[in-house]
Design a protein around this motif. Structure first.
Motif, PDB file in Angstrom:
ATOM      1  N   ASN A  62       0.847  -1.189   0.000  1.00 38.01           N
ATOM      2  CA  ASN A  62       0.000   0.000   0.000  1.00 38.01           C
ATOM      3  C   ASN A  62       0.879   1.235   0.000  1.00 38.01           C
ATOM      4  O   ASN A  62       1.913   1.258   0.667  1.00 38.01           O
ATOM      5  N   VAL A 117       0.284   5.547   0.132  1.00 38.39           N
ATOM      6  CA  VAL A 117      -0.526   6.752   0.109  1.00 38.39           C
ATOM      7  C   VAL A 117       0.422   7.926  -0.125  1.00 38.39           C
ATOM      8  O   VAL A 117       1.426   8.054   0.570  1.00 38.39           O
ATOM      9  N   LYS A 165      -0.898  14.430  -3.800  1.00 37.42           N
ATOM     10  CA  LYS A 165      -0.930  14.888  -5.194  1.00 37.42           C
ATOM     11  C   LYS A 165       0.318  15.696  -5.498  1.00 37.42           C
ATOM     12  O   LYS A 165       0.718  16.553  -4.714  1.00 37.42           O
ATOM     13  N   SER A 176      -8.150  -0.260 -11.836  1.00 35.54           N
ATOM     14  CA  SER A 176      -8.952   0.684 -11.071  1.00 35.54           C
ATOM     15  C   SER A 176     -10.151  -0.040 -10.490  1.00 35.54           C
ATOM     16  O   SER A 176     -10.541  -1.116 -10.961  1.00 35.54           O
ATOM     17  N   ARG A 206      -4.728  12.460  -8.630  1.00 35.56           N
ATOM     18  CA  ARG A 206      -5.714  11.608  -7.952  1.00 35.56           C
ATOM     19  C   ARG A 206      -6.198  10.489  -8.861  1.00 35.56           C
ATOM     20  O   ARG A 206      -6.490   9.385  -8.411  1.00 35.56           O
ATOM     21  N   SER A 231      -4.739   6.862  -8.770  1.00 34.41           N
ATOM     22  CA  SER A 231      -5.089   5.918  -7.699  1.00 34.41           C
ATOM     23  C   SER A 231      -5.644   4.646  -8.313  1.00 34.41           C
ATOM     24  O   SER A 231      -6.605   4.678  -9.086  1.00 34.41           O
ATOM     25  N   ARG A 278      -1.393  -1.090  -3.922  1.00 32.84           N
ATOM     26  CA  ARG A 278      -2.544  -0.182  -3.948  1.00 32.84           C
ATOM     27  C   ARG A 278      -2.029   1.234  -3.735  1.00 32.84           C
ATOM     28  O   ARG A 278      -1.527   1.565  -2.659  1.00 32.84           O
ATOM     29  N   THR A 319      -2.787   5.180  -3.486  1.00 30.29           N
ATOM     30  CA  THR A 319      -3.827   6.174  -3.224  1.00 30.29           C
ATOM     31  C   THR A 319      -3.184   7.552  -3.240  1.00 30.29           C
ATOM     32  O   THR A 319      -2.239   7.813  -2.486  1.00 30.29           O
ATOM     33  N   VAL A 366      -3.809  11.410  -2.566  1.00 28.17           N
ATOM     34  CA  VAL A 366      -4.764  12.272  -1.836  1.00 28.17           C
ATOM     35  C   VAL A 366      -4.486  13.760  -2.081  1.00 28.17           C
ATOM     36  O   VAL A 366      -3.419  14.120  -2.566  1.00 28.17           O
TER      37      VAL A 366
END
Lengths: 112, 115
Positions: free
Chosen positions: B10, B12, B15, B38, B84, B87, B111, B113, B115
């Motif tokens: 994962n 995160v 932007k 997606s 974004r 993602s 994954r 992401t 933000v």
């Protein structure tokens, strides 16, 4: 643009029944077809592939291909709760097709 | 290793930041593929390596995406100025035989992401 279409489901079948999953593809040049199973949050796992018109059987799974109709299907006999997953259909230009076009997948739920 | 390994599992990021996603293929597999999936979609092809070279990078969406495989084993997918819309789950697969997709095995994915 190459497209592979699948009904997103969910498709619900009782345990022990036959599950029938369908897929159509737009590119007549596609020569190889694959069915992947994807459990939630997991990676795709190849379960069947087919290159020639007709049926191909492997255990409880049968893949069917009709190139004239641009149609591929997967039958799962004696469905088990463990078969509950999303099934992805993919098409390629040939056996050496590293660039597969995937459908969005059909979510199958086998009810005990 | 026993399977295709992807790290991190994962990620995160904010932007505009830069990210690197790593793929360690099955030992001896010369063919390596990156796909992006997606939510609610099937995997989408990004790039294919045969050995060290990118044999087909036609699926990379724009020049913010780049991938390398300098020694013909581990590959890194690099995304600059993340948006974004980037993602997704980034999947890596490898195969021993580059002429047969039936032998391709996927990793568990990263994954991403934004933000």
């Amino acid at each position: 643009q190459k497209e592979v279409e699948q009904n997103s489901g969910p498709l619900s079948v009782p345990e022990g029944a036959i599950a029938s999953l369908n897929c159509t593809y737009s590119d007549r040049g596609s020569q190889s077809f694959f069915w992947y199973r994807q459990y939630s949050g997991k990676s795709p796992e190849l379960i069947m592939f087919i290159y020639s018109n007709g049926d191909k059987e492997d255990g409880r799974f049968t893949a069917q291909l009709n190139k004239a109709s641009q149609y591929v299907s997967l039958l799962i006999r004696d469905s088990q709760p463990s078969d509950s997953a999303t099934y992805l259909c993919a098409a390629g230009d040939g056996a050496g097709s590293y660039q597969l076009t995937f459908g969005k997948g059909t979510k199958l739920s086998v009810i005990p | 290793g026993a399977g295709v390994s992807q790290t991190p599992s994962n990620k995160v990021t904010e932007k505009g930041k830069y990210v690197e996603l790593r793929c360690d293929p099955i030992s001896g597999h010369t063919a390596l593929y990156w796909y992006r999936q997606s939510l609610g979609q099937g995997p989408e092809f990004l790039i294919y390596f045969q050995g060290t070279g990118a044999a087909d990078d036609s699926g990379l969406p724009n020049d913010r995406f780049f991938a390398v495989r300098p020694e013909g084993s581990v590959s890194t997918l690099k995304i600059q100025r993340t948006e974004r819309g980037d993602s997704a789950v980034y999947l890596c697969a490898s195969s021993l035989n580059p002429y047969s997709n039936t032998e391709a095995f996927f990793g568990q994915g990263t994954r991403l992401t934004v933000v």
